[in-house]
Design a protein around this motif. Sequence first.
Motif, PDB file in Angstrom:
ATOM      1  N   GLY A  70       4.949  -4.624  -7.977  1.00  0.00           N
ATOM      2  CA  GLY A  70       5.179  -5.855  -8.705  1.00  0.00           C
ATOM      3  C   GLY A  70       6.422  -6.607  -8.262  1.00  0.00           C
ATOM      4  O   GLY A  70       6.580  -7.776  -8.565  1.00  0.00           O
ATOM      5  N   ALA A  71       7.280  -5.946  -7.537  1.00  0.00           N
ATOM      6  CA  ALA A  71       8.513  -6.576  -7.074  1.00  0.00           C
ATOM      7  C   ALA A  71       8.232  -7.304  -5.756  1.00  0.00           C
ATOM      8  O   ALA A  71       8.635  -6.874  -4.687  1.00  0.00           O
ATOM      9  CB  ALA A  71       9.604  -5.537  -6.894  1.00  0.00           C
ATOM     10  N   VAL A  72       7.507  -8.397  -5.861  1.00  0.00           N
ATOM     11  CA  VAL A  72       7.130  -9.159  -4.672  1.00  0.00           C
ATOM     12  C   VAL A  72       8.367  -9.639  -3.930  1.00  0.00           C
ATOM     13  O   VAL A  72       8.416  -9.614  -2.694  1.00  0.00           O
ATOM     14  CB  VAL A  72       6.204 -10.344  -5.048  1.00  0.00           C
ATOM     15  CG1 VAL A  72       5.880 -11.189  -3.829  1.00  0.00           C
ATOM     16  CG2 VAL A  72       4.932  -9.831  -5.698  1.00  0.00           C
ATOM     17  N   SER A  73       9.398 -10.028  -4.666  1.00  0.00           N
ATOM     18  CA  SER A  73      10.625 -10.493  -4.009  1.00  0.00           C
ATOM     19  C   SER A  73      11.269  -9.361  -3.220  1.00  0.00           C
ATOM     20  O   SER A  73      11.787  -9.569  -2.124  1.00  0.00           O
ATOM     21  CB  SER A  73      11.600 -11.068  -5.021  1.00  0.00           C
ATOM     22  OG  SER A  73      11.955 -10.084  -5.968  1.00  0.00           O
TER      23      SER A  73
ATOM     24  N   PRO B  60       2.696  -7.398 -14.557  1.00  0.00           N
ATOM     25  CA  PRO B  60       3.621  -6.954 -13.520  1.00  0.00           C
ATOM     26  C   PRO B  60       2.985  -5.964 -12.539  1.00  0.00           C
ATOM     27  O   PRO B  60       3.566  -5.636 -11.519  1.00  0.00           O
ATOM     28  CB  PRO B  60       4.740  -6.269 -14.321  1.00  0.00           C
ATOM     29  CG  PRO B  60       4.079  -5.798 -15.558  1.00  0.00           C
ATOM     30  CD  PRO B  60       3.006  -6.818 -15.866  1.00  0.00           C
ATOM     31  N   ARG B  61       1.785  -5.502 -12.851  1.00  0.00           N
ATOM     32  CA  ARG B  61       1.103  -4.517 -11.997  1.00  0.00           C
ATOM     33  C   ARG B  61       0.291  -5.250 -10.929  1.00  0.00           C
ATOM     34  O   ARG B  61      -0.507  -6.125 -11.241  1.00  0.00           O
ATOM     35  CB  ARG B  61       0.206  -3.639 -12.856  1.00  0.00           C
ATOM     36  CG  ARG B  61      -0.451  -2.533 -12.110  1.00  0.00           C
ATOM     37  CD  ARG B  61      -1.291  -1.717 -13.092  1.00  0.00           C
ATOM     38  NE  ARG B  61      -2.160  -0.816 -12.394  1.00  0.00           N
ATOM     39  CZ  ARG B  61      -1.859   0.449 -12.150  1.00  0.00           C
ATOM     40  NH1 ARG B  61      -0.722   0.941 -12.572  1.00  0.00           N
ATOM     41  NH2 ARG B  61      -2.710   1.218 -11.514  1.00  0.00           N
ATOM     42  N   ILE B  62       0.487  -4.870  -9.673  1.00  0.00           N
ATOM     43  CA  ILE B  62      -0.241  -5.474  -8.560  1.00  0.00           C
ATOM     44  C   ILE B  62      -1.148  -4.424  -7.934  1.00  0.00           C
ATOM     45  O   ILE B  62      -0.712  -3.324  -7.617  1.00  0.00           O
ATOM     46  CB  ILE B  62       0.726  -6.039  -7.502  1.00  0.00           C
ATOM     47  CG1 ILE B  62       1.508  -7.208  -8.102  1.00  0.00           C
ATOM     48  CG2 ILE B  62      -0.025  -6.475  -6.255  1.00  0.00           C
ATOM     49  CD1 ILE B  62       2.555  -7.785  -7.186  1.00  0.00           C
TER      50      ILE B  62
ATOM     51  N   GLY C 118       9.424  -9.048   0.028  1.00  0.00           N
ATOM     52  CA  GLY C 118       9.871 -10.069   0.975  1.00  0.00           C
ATOM     53  C   GLY C 118      11.210  -9.723   1.593  1.00  0.00           C
ATOM     54  O   GLY C 118      11.401  -9.868   2.807  1.00  0.00           O
ATOM     55  N   GLN C 119      12.137  -9.239   0.774  1.00  0.00           N
ATOM     56  CA  GLN C 119      13.451  -8.855   1.290  1.00  0.00           C
ATOM     57  C   GLN C 119      13.333  -7.697   2.266  1.00  0.00           C
ATOM     58  O   GLN C 119      13.951  -7.702   3.325  1.00  0.00           O
ATOM     59  CB  GLN C 119      14.392  -8.471   0.136  1.00  0.00           C
ATOM     60  CG  GLN C 119      14.803  -9.642  -0.717  1.00  0.00           C
ATOM     61  CD  GLN C 119      15.514  -9.199  -1.987  1.00  0.00           C
ATOM     62  OE1 GLN C 119      15.546  -8.024  -2.331  1.00  0.00           O
ATOM     63  NE2 GLN C 119      16.091 -10.173  -2.683  1.00  0.00           N
ATOM     64  N   ALA C 120      12.514  -6.694   1.910  1.00  0.00           N
ATOM     65  CA  ALA C 120      12.342  -5.529   2.776  1.00  0.00           C
ATOM     66  C   ALA C 120      11.742  -5.908   4.128  1.00  0.00           C
ATOM     67  O   ALA C 120      12.043  -5.298   5.156  1.00  0.00           O
ATOM     68  CB  ALA C 120      11.470  -4.482   2.086  1.00  0.00           C
TER      69      ALA C 120
ATOM     70  N   LEU D  42       0.822  -1.213   0.000  1.00  0.00           N
ATOM     71  CA  LEU D  42       0.000   0.000   0.000  1.00  0.00           C
ATOM     72  C   LEU D  42       0.856   1.264   0.000  1.00  0.00           C
ATOM     73  O   LEU D  42       0.424   2.305  -0.501  1.00  0.00           O
ATOM     74  CB  LEU D  42      -0.945   0.011   1.210  1.00  0.00           C
ATOM     75  CG  LEU D  42      -2.173  -0.864   1.089  1.00  0.00           C
ATOM     76  CD1 LEU D  42      -2.875  -0.989   2.434  1.00  0.00           C
ATOM     77  CD2 LEU D  42      -3.124  -0.303   0.035  1.00  0.00           C
ATOM     78  N   GLU D  43       2.042   1.175   0.553  1.00  0.00           N
ATOM     79  CA  GLU D  43       2.929   2.345   0.610  1.00  0.00           C
ATOM     80  C   GLU D  43       3.673   2.577  -0.702  1.00  0.00           C
ATOM     81  O   GLU D  43       4.332   3.600  -0.855  1.00  0.00           O
ATOM     82  CB  GLU D  43       3.941   2.174   1.743  1.00  0.00           C
ATOM     83  CG  GLU D  43       3.310   2.243   3.119  1.00  0.00           C
ATOM     84  CD  GLU D  43       4.309   1.968   4.237  1.00  0.00           C
ATOM     85  OE1 GLU D  43       5.460   1.602   3.945  1.00  0.00           O
ATOM     86  OE2 GLU D  43       3.912   2.115   5.398  1.00  0.00           O
ATOM     87  N   ARG D  44       3.589   1.660  -1.642  1.00  0.00           N
ATOM     88  CA  ARG D  44       4.328   1.755  -2.901  1.00  0.00           C
ATOM     89  C   ARG D  44       3.419   2.209  -4.032  1.00  0.00           C
ATOM     90  O   ARG D  44       2.204   2.029  -3.992  1.00  0.00           O
ATOM     91  CB  ARG D  44       4.931   0.389  -3.286  1.00  0.00           C
ATOM     92  CG  ARG D  44       5.852  -0.229  -2.270  1.00  0.00           C
ATOM     93  CD  ARG D  44       7.075   0.664  -2.047  1.00  0.00           C
ATOM     94  NE  ARG D  44       7.977   0.224  -1.028  1.00  0.00           N
ATOM     95  CZ  ARG D  44       7.854   0.458   0.285  1.00  0.00           C
ATOM     96  NH1 ARG D  44       6.813   1.075   0.748  1.00  0.00           N
ATOM     97  NH2 ARG D  44       8.778   0.060   1.137  1.00  0.00           N
TER      98      ARG D  44
END
Length: 191
Positions: A48-51, A82-84, A54-56, A40-42
């Motif tokens: 789209g950068a789900v990975s 790629p859009r979420i 997860g890392q964050a 929500l903050e992005r």
Amino acid sequence: MVQAPSATAQATPTSVLATAASLLTALADPDAVRMLGWMLEREPGERGAVSRCGQALGLDPRNTARLYGRLTAVGLIAADGPRIEVRVDQLREAAHELDGINPVVRRLEGFPHLRQLFSHGRLTSFPVEDAHLDDLAYFLGSFFDPGVSYTEAEVNEIVREVDEDVATLRRLMVDVGVMTRDRNSVYALTD
């Protein structure tokens, strides 16, 4: 995959409850809530950068994929390439659907001026005006059948659907004259 019923389909009480339970179960995982918050903050393109999410959040790739799958399955996340898209509106819709099957909310349709005193079928503020007190008493009386005698415990069970302060609600119905109470604590609707 659990999906909310389409707008054109008539939701059954069981499907409404199942959808709400699925949403709540998914959100019972603190990491799932963290993932939704991160997304929500992005900006939409960055989600789209789900990975990276997860890392964050310090999640391993397997747990990240599991959470993403769960949130997608219940409709809180929708992917279009790629859009979420984060679909928190699903939570509002689930609450609306639950209200639609809530017998107290449905009964309030006949007492629209009392709606402001309720939230999701629960009494949240007590009326201060005498006219609204009378209306609340008649609303409560609508849960009882004419010609039937009720024990105090039965009255308590019925009015507890509206509020936990059953003594005040019982007394209100008797004081307004919606119900009678005899010396054996037997209640009945007045004629």
